[in-house]
Design an enzyme around this catalytic site. Structure first.
Site, PDB file in Angstrom:
ATOM      1  N   ARG A 117       0.820  -1.221   0.000  1.00  0.00           N
ATOM      2  CA  ARG A 117       0.000   0.000   0.000  1.00  0.00           C
ATOM      3  C   ARG A 117       0.845   1.260   0.000  1.00  0.00           C
ATOM      4  O   ARG A 117       0.478   2.282  -0.582  1.00  0.00           O
ATOM      5  CB  ARG A 117      -0.938  -0.014   1.212  1.00  0.00           C
ATOM      6  CG  ARG A 117      -2.114  -0.959   1.002  1.00  0.00           C
ATOM      7  CD  ARG A 117      -2.911  -1.133   2.273  1.00  0.00           C
ATOM      8  NE  ARG A 117      -3.185   0.138   2.932  1.00  0.00           N
ATOM      9  CZ  ARG A 117      -3.385   0.283   4.250  1.00  0.00           C
ATOM     10  NH1 ARG A 117      -3.351  -0.746   5.037  1.00  0.00           N
ATOM     11  NH2 ARG A 117      -3.623   1.475   4.755  1.00  0.00           N
ATOM     12  N   LEU A 141      -5.167   6.137   3.806  1.00  0.00           N
ATOM     13  CA  LEU A 141      -3.918   6.665   3.244  1.00  0.00           C
ATOM     14  C   LEU A 141      -2.777   6.412   4.224  1.00  0.00           C
ATOM     15  O   LEU A 141      -2.912   6.621   5.435  1.00  0.00           O
ATOM     16  CB  LEU A 141      -4.071   8.162   2.978  1.00  0.00           C
ATOM     17  CG  LEU A 141      -5.014   8.495   1.820  1.00  0.00           C
ATOM     18  CD1 LEU A 141      -5.412   9.970   1.855  1.00  0.00           C
ATOM     19  CD2 LEU A 141      -4.384   8.133   0.478  1.00  0.00           C
ATOM     20  N   ASN A 164     -11.310  14.946   4.186  1.00  0.00           N
ATOM     21  CA  ASN A 164     -12.211  13.853   3.837  1.00  0.00           C
ATOM     22  C   ASN A 164     -13.639  14.261   4.185  1.00  0.00           C
ATOM     23  O   ASN A 164     -13.862  15.036   5.106  1.00  0.00           O
ATOM     24  CB  ASN A 164     -11.827  12.606   4.646  1.00  0.00           C
ATOM     25  CG  ASN A 164     -12.704  11.412   4.343  1.00  0.00           C
ATOM     26  OD1 ASN A 164     -12.992  11.116   3.177  1.00  0.00           O
ATOM     27  ND2 ASN A 164     -13.145  10.705   5.381  1.00  0.00           N
ATOM     28  N   HIS A 196     -17.288  12.524   5.330  1.00  0.00           N
ATOM     29  CA  HIS A 196     -17.748  11.255   5.904  1.00  0.00           C
ATOM     30  C   HIS A 196     -19.238  11.359   6.231  1.00  0.00           C
ATOM     31  O   HIS A 196     -19.676  12.369   6.805  1.00  0.00           O
ATOM     32  CB  HIS A 196     -16.944  10.951   7.171  1.00  0.00           C
ATOM     33  CG  HIS A 196     -17.315   9.649   7.799  1.00  0.00           C
ATOM     34  ND1 HIS A 196     -16.888   8.436   7.305  1.00  0.00           N
ATOM     35  CD2 HIS A 196     -18.119   9.369   8.846  1.00  0.00           C
ATOM     36  CE1 HIS A 196     -17.399   7.463   8.042  1.00  0.00           C
ATOM     37  NE2 HIS A 196     -18.155   8.003   8.983  1.00  0.00           N
ATOM     38  N   ASP A 241      -5.929  12.027   9.201  1.00  0.00           N
ATOM     39  CA  ASP A 241      -4.696  11.544   9.817  1.00  0.00           C
ATOM     40  C   ASP A 241      -4.586  10.051   9.490  1.00  0.00           C
ATOM     41  O   ASP A 241      -5.336   9.556   8.644  1.00  0.00           O
ATOM     42  CB  ASP A 241      -4.658  11.846  11.326  1.00  0.00           C
ATOM     43  CG  ASP A 241      -5.757  11.124  12.090  1.00  0.00           C
ATOM     44  OD1 ASP A 241      -6.388  10.209  11.524  1.00  0.00           O
ATOM     45  OD2 ASP A 241      -5.974  11.460  13.270  1.00  0.00           O
ATOM     46  N   GLY A 255      -5.460   7.468  11.093  1.00  0.00           N
ATOM     47  CA  GLY A 255      -6.494   6.591  11.632  1.00  0.00           C
ATOM     48  C   GLY A 255      -7.658   6.477  10.672  1.00  0.00           C
ATOM     49  O   GLY A 255      -7.661   7.056   9.579  1.00  0.00           O
ATOM     50  N   ASP A 279     -10.936   7.710   9.881  1.00  0.00           N
ATOM     51  CA  ASP A 279     -11.890   8.799  10.115  1.00  0.00           C
ATOM     52  C   ASP A 279     -11.700   9.447  11.482  1.00  0.00           C
ATOM     53  O   ASP A 279     -12.672   9.797  12.159  1.00  0.00           O
ATOM     54  CB  ASP A 279     -13.340   8.282   9.961  1.00  0.00           C
ATOM     55  CG  ASP A 279     -13.594   7.674   8.585  1.00  0.00           C
ATOM     56  OD1 ASP A 279     -13.087   8.223   7.592  1.00  0.00           O
ATOM     57  OD2 ASP A 279     -14.286   6.645   8.508  1.00  0.00           O
TER      58      ASP A 279
HETATM   59  C1  GRF Z   1     -20.173   9.901   0.451  1.00  0.00           C
HETATM   60  O1  GRF Z   1     -21.338   9.773   1.212  1.00  0.00           O
HETATM   61  C2  GRF Z   1     -18.960  10.008   1.346  1.00  0.00           C
HETATM   62  O2  GRF Z   1     -19.219  10.646   2.543  1.00  0.00           O
HETATM   63  C3  GRF Z   1     -18.633   8.567   1.596  1.00  0.00           C
HETATM   64  O3  GRF Z   1     -18.867   7.925   0.374  1.00  0.00           O
HETATM   65  C4  GRF Z   1     -19.868   8.640  -0.342  1.00  0.00           C
HETATM   66  C5  GRF Z   1     -19.286   8.951  -1.698  1.00  0.00           C
HETATM   67  O4  GRF Z   1     -20.270   9.373  -2.573  1.00  0.00           O
HETATM   68  N1  GRF Z   1     -17.297   8.402   2.115  1.00  0.00           N
HETATM   69  P1  GRF Z   1     -19.866   9.955  -4.021  1.00  0.00           P
HETATM   70  O5  GRF Z   1     -18.948   8.956  -4.687  1.00  0.00           O
HETATM   71  O6  GRF Z   1     -19.213  11.287  -3.807  1.00  0.00           O
HETATM   72  O7  GRF Z   1     -21.162  10.070  -4.760  1.00  0.00           O
END
Ligand code: GRF
Length: 198
Positions: free
Chosen positions: A57, A85, A99, A101, A133, A135, A137
């Protein structure tokens, strides 16, 4: 300049593009990801870095970092990027990897955040934009917004409402990071975080 990492449909990538943000390059781990078609339609540089194509990776992540740097990327946005990452990648863009989430972190980290929130029976969940970071999320939260769970919600219905919030929140935060970039990554992130939690 912004580089976007995406593994899926790319609707958050599209929101960044529609907001006129300076996205120059899109990388994915998934050949055929919808995000690639959106990037191609926008005339952006694209590349695929599948986990299986590298000895480990770390080498995959370093190849991706090299590619992003060659395209002048200084801010990396993970928009539905489903891989962790490696620290070696994060060191190349210190304080400059964010990111989005689909939950109110620290609640429900990981790849099944929407299903996990429904299974837990919470009354509300939401969307979070945070610094990455090493971890899962776990990085500092920059901005969050709540999304109420409705009676009879399915994962798809709830995720659609969360995505609608993400499409507003992510471009807002990224635009602020770009605007504050001259002050240095850490200061920019602190300024963005100070805007608060909706
Ligand atoms: C989003 O809900 C994001 O938060 C999650 O995966 C989804 C990605 O959706 N990690 P898209 O590919 O941007 O439509």
């Amino acid at each position: 300049m912004i580089g976007v990492l995406a593994s899926g449909a790319g609707s958050n990538l599209q929101a960044l593009l529609d907001a006129g943000l300076p996205v120059v390059a899109v990388a994915t781990d998934v050949p055929g990801a919808g995000a690639l078609a959106r990037a191609g339609a926008a005339g952006l540089a694209t590349a695929v870095f599948p986990a299986g194509g590298y000895p480990d990776r770390e080498s995959r992540d370093l190849a991706m970092a090299d590619w992003l740097e060659r395209h002048g990327v200084s801010l990396v946005v993970c928009a539905g990027y489903m891989q962790l990452l490696r620290p070696a990648f994060l060191r190349r863009f210190p304080g400059n990897v964010v990111n989005v989430h689909p939950a109110l972190l620290p609640a429900f980290p990981g790849a099944h955040a929407v299903e996990d929130a429904l299974a837990a029976g919470v009354a509300e969940t939401g969307a979070t934009v945070h610094l990455v970071d090493d971890g899962m999320d776990t990085g500092p939260v920059l901005r969050q917004e709540r999304v109420p769970v409705q009676a009879g919600d399915t994962p798809a219905a709830l995720h659609a409402r969360i995505r609608a919030v993400e499409h507003r929140l992510l471009p807002q935060v990224v635009a602020e990071l770009v605007a504050n970039a001259g002050r240095g990554a850490a200061a920019a992130a602190v300024a963005v975080a100070r805007e608060g939690v909706a």
